[in-house]
Scaffold this motif. Structure first.
Motif, PDB file in Angstrom:
ATOM      1  N   PHE A   1      53.925  99.247  14.363  1.00  0.00           N
ATOM      2  CA  PHE A   1      54.432  99.943  15.547  1.00  0.00           C
ATOM      3  C   PHE A   1      54.547  98.989  16.735  1.00  0.00           C
ATOM      4  O   PHE A   1      55.492  99.065  17.524  1.00  0.00           O
ATOM      5  CB  PHE A   1      53.516 101.115  15.888  1.00  0.00           C
ATOM      6  N   LEU A   2      53.585  98.074  16.854  1.00  0.00           N
ATOM      7  CA  LEU A   2      53.604  97.096  17.945  1.00  0.00           C
ATOM      8  C   LEU A   2      54.824  96.195  17.850  1.00  0.00           C
ATOM      9  O   LEU A   2      55.472  95.893  18.865  1.00  0.00           O
ATOM     10  CB  LEU A   2      52.322  96.270  17.902  1.00  0.00           C
ATOM     11  N   LEU A   3      55.141  95.744  16.655  1.00  0.00           N
ATOM     12  CA  LEU A   3      56.263  94.825  16.482  1.00  0.00           C
ATOM     13  C   LEU A   3      57.603  95.480  16.769  1.00  0.00           C
ATOM     14  O   LEU A   3      58.602  94.785  17.008  1.00  0.00           O
ATOM     15  CB  LEU A   3      56.257  94.263  15.058  1.00  0.00           C
ATOM     16  N   ASN A   4      57.662  96.808  16.745  1.00  0.00           N
ATOM     17  CA  ASN A   4      58.899  97.535  17.036  1.00  0.00           C
ATOM     18  C   ASN A   4      58.860  98.234  18.391  1.00  0.00           C
ATOM     19  O   ASN A   4      59.736  99.050  18.689  1.00  0.00           O
ATOM     20  CB  ASN A   4      59.176  98.575  15.943  1.00  0.00           C
TER      21      ASN A   4
ATOM     22  N   ILE B   1      52.562  95.796  33.292  1.00  0.00           N
ATOM     23  CA  ILE B   1      51.916  94.679  32.606  1.00  0.00           C
ATOM     24  C   ILE B   1      50.976  95.216  31.526  1.00  0.00           C
ATOM     25  O   ILE B   1      50.688  96.417  31.457  1.00  0.00           O
ATOM     26  CB  ILE B   1      51.155  93.789  33.607  1.00  0.00           C
ATOM     27  N   LEU B   2      50.468  94.339  30.684  1.00  0.00           N
ATOM     28  CA  LEU B   2      49.670  94.759  29.536  1.00  0.00           C
ATOM     29  C   LEU B   2      48.428  95.581  29.901  1.00  0.00           C
ATOM     30  O   LEU B   2      48.137  96.571  29.218  1.00  0.00           O
ATOM     31  CB  LEU B   2      49.268  93.536  28.704  1.00  0.00           C
ATOM     32  N   PRO B   3      47.642  95.223  30.922  1.00  0.00           N
ATOM     33  CA  PRO B   3      46.507  96.084  31.262  1.00  0.00           C
ATOM     34  C   PRO B   3      46.917  97.509  31.620  1.00  0.00           C
ATOM     35  O   PRO B   3      46.251  98.470  31.222  1.00  0.00           O
ATOM     36  CB  PRO B   3      45.865  95.365  32.460  1.00  0.00           C
ATOM     37  N   VAL B   4      48.025  97.666  32.354  1.00  0.00           N
ATOM     38  CA  VAL B   4      48.495  99.002  32.713  1.00  0.00           C
ATOM     39  C   VAL B   4      49.027  99.722  31.484  1.00  0.00           C
ATOM     40  O   VAL B   4      48.749 100.925  31.279  1.00  0.00           O
ATOM     41  CB  VAL B   4      49.574  98.914  33.806  1.00  0.00           C
ATOM     42  N   TYR B   5      49.768  99.026  30.650  1.00  0.00           N
ATOM     43  CA  TYR B   5      50.304  99.649  29.431  1.00  0.00           C
ATOM     44  C   TYR B   5      49.186 100.044  28.475  1.00  0.00           C
ATOM     45  O   TYR B   5      49.256 101.085  27.823  1.00  0.00           O
ATOM     46  CB  TYR B   5      51.276  98.685  28.754  1.00  0.00           C
ATOM     47  N   THR B   6      48.151  99.244  28.399  1.00  0.00           N
ATOM     48  CA  THR B   6      47.002  99.589  27.564  1.00  0.00           C
ATOM     49  C   THR B   6      46.322 100.847  28.076  1.00  0.00           C
ATOM     50  O   THR B   6      45.929 101.728  27.295  1.00  0.00           O
ATOM     51  CB  THR B   6      45.999  98.421  27.538  1.00  0.00           C
ATOM     52  N   TYR B   7      46.164 100.941  29.385  1.00  0.00           N
ATOM     53  CA  TYR B   7      45.570 102.147  29.973  1.00  0.00           C
ATOM     54  C   TYR B   7      46.433 103.379  29.679  1.00  0.00           C
ATOM     55  O   TYR B   7      45.909 104.452  29.350  1.00  0.00           O
ATOM     56  CB  TYR B   7      45.411 101.959  31.480  1.00  0.00           C
ATOM     57  N   GLN B   8      47.741 103.231  29.809  1.00  0.00           N
ATOM     58  CA  GLN B   8      48.624 104.364  29.540  1.00  0.00           C
ATOM     59  C   GLN B   8      48.518 104.836  28.092  1.00  0.00           C
ATOM     60  O   GLN B   8      48.421 106.041  27.822  1.00  0.00           O
ATOM     61  CB  GLN B   8      50.066 103.978  29.861  1.00  0.00           C
ATOM     62  N   GLN B   9      48.513 103.898  27.162  1.00  0.00           N
ATOM     63  CA  GLN B   9      48.421 104.278  25.755  1.00  0.00           C
ATOM     64  C   GLN B   9      47.070 104.920  25.437  1.00  0.00           C
ATOM     65  O   GLN B   9      47.009 105.867  24.642  1.00  0.00           O
ATOM     66  CB  GLN B   9      48.632 103.049  24.867  1.00  0.00           C
ATOM     67  N   GLY B  10      46.001 104.428  26.042  1.00  0.00           N
ATOM     68  CA  GLY B  10      44.696 104.953  25.702  1.00  0.00           C
ATOM     69  C   GLY B  10      44.336 106.244  26.387  1.00  0.00           C
ATOM     70  O   GLY B  10      43.784 107.156  25.752  1.00  0.00           O
ATOM     71  N   PHE B  11      44.662 106.379  27.688  1.00  0.00           N
ATOM     72  CA  PHE B  11      44.162 107.513  28.462  1.00  0.00           C
ATOM     73  C   PHE B  11      45.264 108.456  28.948  1.00  0.00           C
ATOM     74  O   PHE B  11      44.946 109.506  29.506  1.00  0.00           O
ATOM     75  CB  PHE B  11      43.362 107.005  29.666  1.00  0.00           C
TER      76      PHE B  11
ATOM     77  N   ALA C   1      45.718 101.375  21.755  1.00  0.00           N
ATOM     78  CA  ALA C   1      45.251 100.726  22.976  1.00  0.00           C
ATOM     79  C   ALA C   1      44.262  99.605  22.655  1.00  0.00           C
ATOM     80  O   ALA C   1      44.268  98.550  23.310  1.00  0.00           O
ATOM     81  CB  ALA C   1      44.610 101.751  23.903  1.00  0.00           C
ATOM     82  N   ALA C   2      43.406  99.816  21.654  1.00  0.00           N
ATOM     83  CA  ALA C   2      42.475  98.757  21.248  1.00  0.00           C
ATOM     84  C   ALA C   2      43.230  97.556  20.704  1.00  0.00           C
ATOM     85  O   ALA C   2      42.856  96.400  20.971  1.00  0.00           O
ATOM     86  CB  ALA C   2      41.500  99.295  20.210  1.00  0.00           C
ATOM     87  N   LEU C   3      44.313  97.797  19.958  1.00  0.00           N
ATOM     88  CA  LEU C   3      45.129  96.684  19.460  1.00  0.00           C
ATOM     89  C   LEU C   3      45.784  95.936  20.617  1.00  0.00           C
ATOM     90  O   LEU C   3      45.834  94.697  20.615  1.00  0.00           O
ATOM     91  CB  LEU C   3      46.193  97.212  18.504  1.00  0.00           C
ATOM     92  N   LEU C   4      46.258  96.660  21.623  1.00  0.00           N
ATOM     93  CA  LEU C   4      46.824  96.004  22.797  1.00  0.00           C
ATOM     94  C   LEU C   4      45.765  95.189  23.532  1.00  0.00           C
ATOM     95  O   LEU C   4      46.054  94.096  24.053  1.00  0.00           O
ATOM     96  CB  LEU C   4      47.425  97.050  23.742  1.00  0.00           C
ATOM     97  N   GLY C   5      44.546  95.694  23.570  1.00  0.00           N
ATOM     98  CA  GLY C   5      43.469  94.919  24.172  1.00  0.00           C
ATOM     99  C   GLY C   5      43.192  93.636  23.421  1.00  0.00           C
ATOM    100  O   GLY C   5      42.922  92.590  24.031  1.00  0.00           O
ATOM    101  N   ASN C   6      43.268  93.696  22.097  1.00  0.00           N
ATOM    102  CA  ASN C   6      43.098  92.472  21.306  1.00  0.00           C
ATOM    103  C   ASN C   6      44.214  91.473  21.577  1.00  0.00           C
ATOM    104  O   ASN C   6      43.976  90.254  21.627  1.00  0.00           O
ATOM    105  CB  ASN C   6      43.055  92.829  19.818  1.00  0.00           C
TER     106      ASN C   6
END
Length: 319
Positions: free
Chosen positions: A92-95, A275-285, A293-298
């Protein structure tokens, strides 16, 4: 007396003593004191620290890596009964087109605003204040350090009031409808980030400039060097370690500057500042996809390591 030194106790000639013999560290069965040694007891003494490090650092990191390959959600049936899903999150990340845009915006924000703009602004401030009269230097330094110590919430509201409609920039430009935060969102948040961190960079460079030898600058002046030549050939080469350290520190601090962008734009308009921190927050919460979101954090951890390694490799001295 010298003759006595050149003779052995038994009266024979003494052999030439090398540097190892002079230090008393040669001979069969003797260990050199200047060579690295491993004492087994040190492993026993370090075991509590190793256990604590593994429990509080390595354990959560490995668990976060594992969560990136699960279908864990914030709410729903997979909030508790989640399972390992293999490479489905990676596929999903690659697409994910939003991810690629977010990755590019992160590089621009971290490298452009953090490593380059903040470091350059701090260096210029430190050089400008080096020979100023004391009152001006104190006031300017206090203002820069105050901007650095302000909470991110205060900085966000300050720059929102400055760059939105009817703000300070719109008033000075004579256009009440001018909204730079909407028209050039990435530029404004990058400027706000550089402005907020410039005080720390200025403090680092001010301390480094005090260690520049004054006799070198005086010799350059006697040789007829201009201020620019002295800066380029003496000051900047001596400040290179500080420049590298400051750029790395500003880059890492900018990478984790989630609050500023989230409060100013929330990642918008559209995805212009997502940016990635904001996108990670959106996906997780916001979308409740904790596994993704954990994969984005990695990915953020890997990106931070890659940027830091590339920066050190590009700026290290080559002999």
């Amino acid at each position: 007396m010298n003759r006595a030194r050149s003779m052995r106790v038994d009266g024979g000639p003494a052999s030439a003593a090398g540097p190892q013999e002079a230090h008393g560290s040669v001979g069969p069965g003797r260990v050199r004191l200047d060579q690295p040694r491993v004492d087994p007891i040190s492993f026993v003494l370090l075991s509590p620290a190793a256990l604590l490090l593994g429990t509080l650092f390595l354990g959560p990191v490995l668990y976060a890596v594992y969560l990136g390959f699960t279908n864990l959600q914030l709410i729903g049936i997979h909030a508790i009964n989640y399972r390992f899903t293999g490479l489905s999150n990676v596929a999903f990340l690659l697409n994910d087109t939003v991810f690629y845009k977010s990755l590019w915006l992160t590089v621009i924000f971290v490298v452009g605003s953090g490593a380059i703009a903040t470091t350059l602004l701090g260096l210029v401030l430190a050089l400008a204040l080096q020979n100023c009269i004391a009152p001006i230097r104190w006031i300017a330094s206090a203002a820069a350090i105050l901007a650095w110590t302000l909470p991110p919430t205060t900085i966000a509201f300050l720059w929102m009031a400055t760059s939105t409609q009817s703000g300070l920039i719109a008033i000075l430009a004579g256009d009440q409808h001018l909204d730079l935060l909407y028209q050039n969102a990435m530029l404004i948040v990058s400027t706000a980030n550089a402005w907020s961190l410039a005080g720390l960079a200025m403090t680092m460079f001010s301390a480094a400039l005090r260690n520049v030898p004054g006799d070198l600058m005086e010799a350059a002046q006697l040789e007829g060097s201009s201020a620019i030549q002295s800066l380029m050939r003496i000051t900047l080469p001596l400040l290179k370690p500080t420049i590298v350290t400051c750029a790395l520190l500003m880059m890492l601090m900018t990478f984790g500057n989630f609050t500023l962008i989230y409060l100013m734009t929330g990642g918008g308009p559209g995805n212009d500042t997502n940016i990635l921190p904001v996108y990670t927050y959106q996906q997780g919460f916001k979308f409740h996809n904790l596994g993704y979101a954990a994969l984005l954090g990695n990915v953020m951890v890997l990106l931070s390591a890659v940027l830091g390694g590339m920066f050190v490799w590009a700026t290290k001295s080559r002999r």
